[in-house]
Design an enzyme around this catalytic site. Structure first.
Site, PDB file in Angstrom:
ATOM      1  N   GLY A  14       0.824  -1.215   0.000  1.00 54.64           N
ATOM      2  CA  GLY A  14       0.000   0.000   0.000  1.00 54.64           C
ATOM      3  C   GLY A  14       0.853   1.258   0.000  1.00 54.64           C
ATOM      4  CG  HIS A 175      -1.823 -13.925  -8.238  1.00 59.09           C
ATOM      5  ND1 HIS A 175      -0.678 -13.851  -8.987  1.00 59.09           N
ATOM      6  CD2 HIS A 175      -1.503 -13.390  -7.018  1.00 59.09           C
ATOM      7  CE1 HIS A 175       0.278 -13.294  -8.264  1.00 59.09           C
ATOM      8  NE2 HIS A 175      -0.198 -13.016  -7.065  1.00 59.09           N
TER       9      HIS A 175
END
Ligand code: LMR
Length: 309
Positions: A14, A175
């Site tokens: 982030g 993924h």
């Protein structure tokens, strides 16, 4: 800036995404984390770097969602990362709860946002974000194909000693270990790598790509990759913010494309101001199609597990 991006989760992914967003002057950035002081501290630190980095984007840290109101794009990185020996799927039950809570707040404060999911297990977390937001499927997507393809491109460039800028690669599917690198559609200066290296080297690069996340986890020991994941999420955000109509492999909710229904899985999409503006269907060989279906079955299993949790 006239655009606003909120990044949820002030950890490594982030914070790095926030840094890239502001340094590229793509948007004003709001960084949210539940840990008191942490997003505020990182935001202030990034703000103090701005005069040197020469950007005028504002970066604000917060522990609640009011500051995020009316974001154009929200990147969700919240959740725990895996440790050595764990698979992404081991994060399912913990991250599912976090993803649901976070997305409800996102939808409340930014009802028109495009959501980019980064938390793992990626494809399953897209399902949670999709359901919890109630957003149309065009506005919920997962970052994974861009990351996996970037890894494949880096390995191709290293193998052939060429510029990464000459490389293109496509990795489809979930993924996870079952992801599907597509050598036929992966090129150097437009030349498919199938014409540039022997089959055994292609297989080795595909394998390294599929285990690329685990390779970093085993080196870092205390967490997972963040520079490349952040770059990948920001490339997607940029395509949306600038309405670039860029074709990128992303996790998207399929409704019949590739013979798959009601499932998020990595496929090529066109990203623009509306989010996913088109799902691009490329021709797959029988083996490639089988591999994609196998990967879809692995994602479906996680989605089914979540229903029982
Ligand atoms: C990655 O591929 O780097 C991320 O999905 C993180 C992980 O756990 O591998």
């Amino acid at each position: 800036m006239d655009k606003k991006v909120t990044v949820i989760g002030g950890g490594n992914v982030g914070a790095t995404a926030a840094q890239r967003l502001c340094e590229k002057e793509l948007a004003d950035v709001v960084l949210i984390d539940i840990m008191e002081g942490m997003p505020q501290g990182k935001a202030l630190d990034l703000t103090e770097a701005a005069p040197i980095e020469k950007h005028d984007a504002s970066v604000t840290g917060a522990n609640s969602y009011e500051m995020s109101a009316d974001s154009d794009v929200v990147i969700i990185t919240a959740g725990i990362p895996r440790k050595p020996g764990m698979s992404r799927d081991d994060l399912l039950s913990t991250n599912m709860g976090i993803m649901r809570q976070v997305t409800e707040q996102v939808a409340k404060y930014s009802p028109n946002a495009k959501i980019i999911v980064v938390s793992n297990p990626l494809d399953a977390m897209c399902h949670v974000a999709y359901e919890a937001s109630g957003f149309p499927k065009e506005r919920v997507m997962g970052m994974a194909g861009v990351l996996d393809s970037a890894r494949f491109r880096a390995f191709i460039a290293m193998e052939l000693n060429v510029s990464v800028e000459n490389t293109h690669a496509f990795v489809l599917g979930g993924h996870g270990d079952t992801m599907v690198p597509l050598p036929r559609y992966s090129t150097v200066a437009g030349i498919p790598i199938t014409e540039l290296m022997p089959q055994d080297r292609i297989e080795a690069l595909c394998k390294r790509t599929a285990t690329g996340g685990a390779e970093i986890v085993s080196l870092l020991k205390t967490g997972s990759a963040y520079y490349a994941p952040a770059s990948a999420a920001v490339e997607m955000a940029e395509a949306i913010l600038k309405d670039k109509k860029k074709i990128l492999p992303c996790a998207a909710m399929l409704s019949g494309q590739y013979g798959i229904n009601d499932l998020f899985i990595g496929v090529p999409v066109k990203l623009g101001a509306a989010g996913i503006e088109e799902i691009v269907e490329i021709k797959l060989t029988e083996d490639e199609d089988k591999a994609l279906k196998h990967s879809a079955a692995a994602v479906q299993e996680l989605v089914d597990t979540m229903k029982k949790l």
